[in-house]
Design an enzyme around this catalytic site. Sequence first.
Site, PDB file in Angstrom:
ATOM      1  CB  CYS A 195      -0.841  -0.062   1.311  1.00 26.68           C
ATOM      2  SG  CYS A 195      -2.032   1.485   1.479  1.00 26.68           S
TER       3      CYS A 195
ATOM      4  CB  CYS B  92     -12.271  12.211   3.915  1.00 31.21           C
ATOM      5  SG  CYS B  92     -12.058  12.468   2.265  1.00 31.21           S
TER       6      CYS B  92
ATOM      7  CB  CYS C  88      -9.358  10.211   6.266  1.00 34.31           C
ATOM      8  SG  CYS C  88      -7.523   9.867   5.572  1.00 34.31           S
TER       9      CYS C  88
HETATM   10  N1  SAH Z   1      -7.046   9.500  -1.197  1.00 32.74           N
HETATM   11  C1  SAH Z   1      -7.603   8.379  -1.818  1.00 32.74           C
HETATM   12  C2  SAH Z   1      -6.368   7.003  -1.613  1.00 32.74           C
HETATM   13  C3  SAH Z   1      -5.991   6.834  -0.183  1.00 32.74           C
HETATM   14  S1  SAH Z   1      -7.097   6.458   1.435  1.00 32.74           S
HETATM   15  C4  SAH Z   1      -8.999   7.701  -1.397  1.00 32.74           C
HETATM   16  O1  SAH Z   1      -9.309   8.475  -0.547  1.00 32.74           O
HETATM   17  O2  SAH Z   1      -9.620   6.747  -2.023  1.00 32.74           O
HETATM   18  C5  SAH Z   1      -7.157   4.636   1.242  1.00 32.74           C
HETATM   19  C6  SAH Z   1      -8.410   4.143   1.947  1.00 32.74           C
HETATM   20  O3  SAH Z   1      -8.644   4.281   3.317  1.00 32.74           O
HETATM   21  C7  SAH Z   1      -9.709   5.063   1.437  1.00 32.74           C
HETATM   22  O4  SAH Z   1     -10.959   4.007   0.959  1.00 32.74           O
HETATM   23  C8  SAH Z   1     -10.256   5.794   2.603  1.00 32.74           C
HETATM   24  O5  SAH Z   1     -11.619   6.428   2.503  1.00 32.74           O
HETATM   25  C9  SAH Z   1      -9.846   4.874   3.834  1.00 32.74           C
HETATM   26  N2  SAH Z   1      -9.870   5.261   5.136  1.00 32.74           N
HETATM   27  C10 SAH Z   1      -9.600   6.690   5.237  1.00 32.74           C
HETATM   28  N3  SAH Z   1      -9.606   6.715   6.723  1.00 32.74           N
HETATM   29  C11 SAH Z   1     -10.099   5.610   7.234  1.00 32.74           C
HETATM   30  C12 SAH Z   1      -9.998   4.999   8.570  1.00 32.74           C
HETATM   31  N4  SAH Z   1     -10.039   5.774   9.661  1.00 32.74           N
HETATM   32  N5  SAH Z   1     -10.581   3.904   8.667  1.00 32.74           N
HETATM   33  C13 SAH Z   1     -10.772   2.877   7.572  1.00 32.74           C
HETATM   34  N6  SAH Z   1     -10.421   3.391   6.379  1.00 32.74           N
HETATM   35  C14 SAH Z   1     -10.249   4.708   6.217  1.00 32.74           C
HETATM   36 FE1  SF4 Z   2     -10.089  11.723   1.929  1.00 32.21          FE
HETATM   37 FE2  SF4 Z   2      -7.936  10.587   3.118  1.00 32.21          FE
HETATM   38 FE3  SF4 Z   2      -8.405   9.848   0.632  1.00 32.21          FE
HETATM   39 FE4  SF4 Z   2      -7.345  12.161   1.368  1.00 32.21          FE
HETATM   40  S1  SF4 Z   2      -6.358  10.330   1.877  1.00 32.21           S
HETATM   41  S2  SF4 Z   2      -8.918  11.836  -0.246  1.00 32.21           S
HETATM   42  S3  SF4 Z   2      -8.324  12.822   3.322  1.00 32.21           S
HETATM   43  S4  SF4 Z   2      -9.851   9.582   2.327  1.00 32.21           S
END
Ligand code: SAH
Ligand code: SF4
Length: 344
Positions: free
Chosen positions: A104, A115, A118
């Site tokens: 990853c 978001c 996250c």
């Molecule tokens: N920015 C991109 C890729 C990185 S995030 C995206 O958002 O898709 C990778 C994955 O982890 C995404 O699906 C994201 O929504 C998820 N993710 C983010 N925070 C998380 C959390 N606290 N618990 C589980 N998955 C999470």
């Molecule tokens: Fe959203 Fe986290 Fe993916 Fe950035 S890395 S787009 S904050 S989920």
Amino acid sequence: MKNDIRKFSAEEMIAEFEKMGEPKFRAKQVHEWLWKKSARSFEEMTNLSKELRAKMAEQFSFYSVTENIVQKSLDGTVKLGMKLHDERLVEGVMIPDDERSTACVSSQVGCTLSCSFCATGFLKRERNLEAGEIYDQVVLLNKHALAHSGKPLTNIVYMGMGEPMLNYDNVMQSIRYITSPEGLNMAQKRITVSTSGIVRGIRRMADEGMKFNLALSLHAPTDEKRNKIMDINQSNPLDEVMDALNYFYEKTGNKITFEYILFDKFNDFIEDAEHLFDLTERVPSFVNIIEFNNVTGVDLRKAKRENRDAFVAHLRNKNVNVAIRRSRGKDIDAACGQLANKNE
Ligand code: SAH
Ligand code: SF4
């Protein structure tokens, strides 16, 4: 300022070497060292003379990524903190499974999209990663895959820190280096790019003529709910995202993966499952149900087990292809969304 040697394409490398009075085949050798043999310094290029290596070190910089912190989980997952040439840190994870091991990788230092669930979104976005810096993560994580199972990586997911579509060119370039025979020669279908849903980027990737996979971080099945947790949905509403995903499917023949974190009393109602079902009817797809990893300061909680099971059963009754993704590397915060440089 010196140019990073890994910024040059094969043709540009030849031109650079001509300027230095070096023959074409030298440029080709160097290109091969960089991308096929994964050299991480000029010194390693042992079929070049000492003089030439010194000359190159004078002329160019070599911005390789170095392993900084290694954390190993009880379940075999390895999280790497990696240092960039400017001292910034990114994280990557190697996740071993029975038959496979997945890397990853991060695409940015931090993320501009915040978001609400996250951890990466709480960091300020420092900068985009260069293609070579993404490639290096794969090379370093591959060493851990080999050490763990004796076998190289089987899959690569762009699910670390950052939004790949907002670092489009470098992400695409890294995919080319990882998949081309002049590079690591991994199969395109072993790669998955995850996005929060940036319509323009999805359409552009569809047009690249490649066969890697796309995952959408969906996490809520209606605009109303999605707007609440993912700001990007305001400017990229679900209708437009669905059209773009369909376009990606038409162009690549690859089904889309919907990633869906189940949050307690937010998106875990049967009504949500029904809306999610509607979306799966609109584009050939799989659904991955993801367990939420708590993030400090976030008041969303992971769904209760019985609600999760009812949600999944509802989808399965309708013949939706659903997988429940168990969280890996929990003891070292290696799970998606937890990559946030805790050590900083
Ligand atoms: N920015 C991109 C890729 C990185 S995030 C995206 O958002 O898709 C990778 C994955 O982890 C995404 O699906 C994201 O929504 C998820 N993710 C983010 N925070 C998380 C959390 N606290 N618990 C589980 N998955 C999470
Ligand atoms: Fe959203 Fe986290 Fe993916 Fe950035 S890395 S787009 S904050 S989920």
